[in-house]
Scaffold this active site. Structure first.
Site: not given
Ligand SMILES: NC(=O)c1ccc[n+]([C@@H]2O[C@H](COP(=O)([O-])OP(=O)(O)OC[C@H]3O[C@@H](n4cnc5c(N)ncnc54)[C@H](OP(=O)(O)O)[C@@H]3O)[C@@H](O)[C@H]2O)c1
Length: 439
Positions: A147, A214, A218
């Protein structure tokens, strides 16, 4: 070459109306936890070299925020973003489908890409880097491991002058939260998991975290970036933390250790030794001191020795910082003009092995009867394995008695035939728990 804007404040903080800075147009695809935090930083930042122009999300109407400038285009049409004049696409939807296709299409359209998508890079990183190089654009994925901890940018720049041969880390905050809770409160695994779920540190189905999926994705990314090796995540052995009991922390403490999920990769000649799973680590060591859901990565280099990177491995804001830092790096590269595109570095495909040589911790749960230790010692001796110590704490139920044997260093491949032999013994009421001891 991005367009230019007049910058009212120079880098030195001196007002100047004559400094022209290139403007890099940015599209966000995915406006969730990380995407929202990235947009906030971009909208609040005084850095005028990055201009957010598009926010794309499915059913986008419900996502609109009043703090986003009115000239930003909100859309649910990915194609319209890919055919627009943006310079960089930030992929933050996660998963493989449709993220992989979006990233490929963006690179093929000559747009640089920043992503935090661990699954995508672990599986397709080497191919996507080549695709980016072929199209003269950048692919950055600094937030995909640990992250907000800037370990991937450090591998790309600060450590690229070294020849790294080892990377080890606590890469999964969920596992570290659970293990450090069992350590501190001596609660059962199931209770620590429920607590992690209640606090939002673990998903309802936490299998990917608990069983090592996971962390090994990584580790594959770290091995690509730091050791320049192509590793299929599934080729790395992953051991679960579900088998860890509170009593293991009592016995580990007797040995001056605690237990953490460790991901490690050591490159030796043409073989990458790699493993993910619970290990005993000295309580006072950097790994032993990592509490809650923090991440720690240690690198070992031929010239520079060991380095450590510690911090928040997840969370919207820390992860968004890593994404925006990647964006700034890409913007700088693009402003350098044609030829600023990344060159795909040489990537080798080593054999993968988990045959590390370490001391071992073997924990048994047995129905007590005479001759148990003698029988186990006989099997170990028959496999030429040397016992280092036998530990048995008093006060346990004789029908489910935990005790521990530690072994002197030996290869994993020599130990496993002995463990198989032991699994048939009638006094064992649970499979033997076998953990490497990392000194
Ligand atoms: N969160 C963390 O702490 C963290 C840390 C490191 C890495 N990451 C990585 O960062 C990325 C995003 O994570 P996040 O936690 O932000 O996920 P998230 O909260 O689930 O956000 C994903 C967003 O993408 C939208 N989405 C999903 N499928 C879609 C599609 N086909 N077309 C258009 N929009 C779409 C979702 O819409 P909806 O609202 O409709 O679902 C949501 O708004 C991932 O790859 C994750 O592994 C996250």
């Amino acid at each position: 070459m991005p367009e230019t804007r007049s910058n009212p404040v120079s880098n030195a903080g001196v007002r100047s109306s004559s400094v022209e800075i290139p403007v890099c147009r940015v599209a966000l695809i995915g406006f969730g936890t990380v995407g929202g935090a990235v947009a906030k930083i971009l909208c609040e930042s005084g850095d005028r070299s990055l201009r957010l122009t598009h926010i794309c999300n499915r059913n986008v109407e419900r996502k609109k925020q009043p703090w986003v400038p009115s000239d930003v285009v909100w859309t649910d049409d990915v194609q319209s973003v890919l055919t627009s004049d943006v310079h960089v696409v930030v992929e933050l939807i996660g998963g493989l489908n449709p993220a992989e296709q979006i990233v490929r299409s963006a690179l093929e359209a000559g747009k640089s890409v920043v992503t935090a998508n661990k699954q995508l890079i672990a599986r397709h990183g080497p191919d996507l880097l080549q695709l980016a190089a072929r199209h003269g654009c950048q692919l950055e994925f600094g937030a995909s491991v640990a992250g907000g901890v800037p370990v991937l940018p450090a591998l790309r720049t600060g450590l690229c002058g070294d020849r790294l041969h080892g990377i080890a880390g606590i890469l999964n905050g969920t596992c570290n939260y659970i293990l450090s809770r069992i350590e501190n409160a001596r609660i059962p695994f199931s209770e620590a998991l429920e607590e992690a779920q209640a606090r939002g540190y673990a998903e309802a189905d936490a299998s990917e975290d608990l069983d090592g999926g996971d962390a090994r994705a990584k580790l594959a990314i770290l091995a690509l970036a730091g050791l320049h090796t192509r590793v299929e995540p599934e080729s790395v052995r992953a051991r679960t933390i579900r088998t860890i009991d509170a009593v293991d922390f009592d016995y580990a403490a007797e040995l001056g250790c605690t237990i953490r999920q460790i991901s490690r990769a050591d490159l030796k000649a043409d073989t990458l030794f790699a493993d993910v799973g619970p290990c005993l680590v000295p309580s006072g060591s950097p790994f032993g001191r990592v509490q809650r859901n923090l991440n720690l990565v240690l690198t070992s280099g031929q010239y520079g020795g060991d380095m450590a990177f510690l911090g928040a491995g997840a969370g919207g804001d820390p992860t968004a910082v890593a994404v925006v830092s990647d964006l700034m790096f890409v913007a700088q590269k693009l402003s350098a003009g044609p030829g600023g595109g990344g060159a795909a570095s040489y990537v080798s495909t080593p054999g993968i092995s988990h045959d590390f040589e370490t001391p071992w911790y073997l924990r048994f749960f047995v129905r007590d009867q005479p001759g148990i230790v003698a029988k186990l010692a006989e099997i170990l001796a028959a496999h030429r394995l040397n016992i280092d110590s036998v530990l048995q704490k008093p006060g346990f139920d004789k029908a489910a008695l935990p005790f521990v044997i530690t072994l002197e260093p030996c290869r994993d491949s020599l130990l496993h035939p002995a463990l198989e032999k032991m699994s048939g013994l009638d006094f064992a009421i649970r499979p033997c728990l076998c953990l490497p001891i990392l000194r």
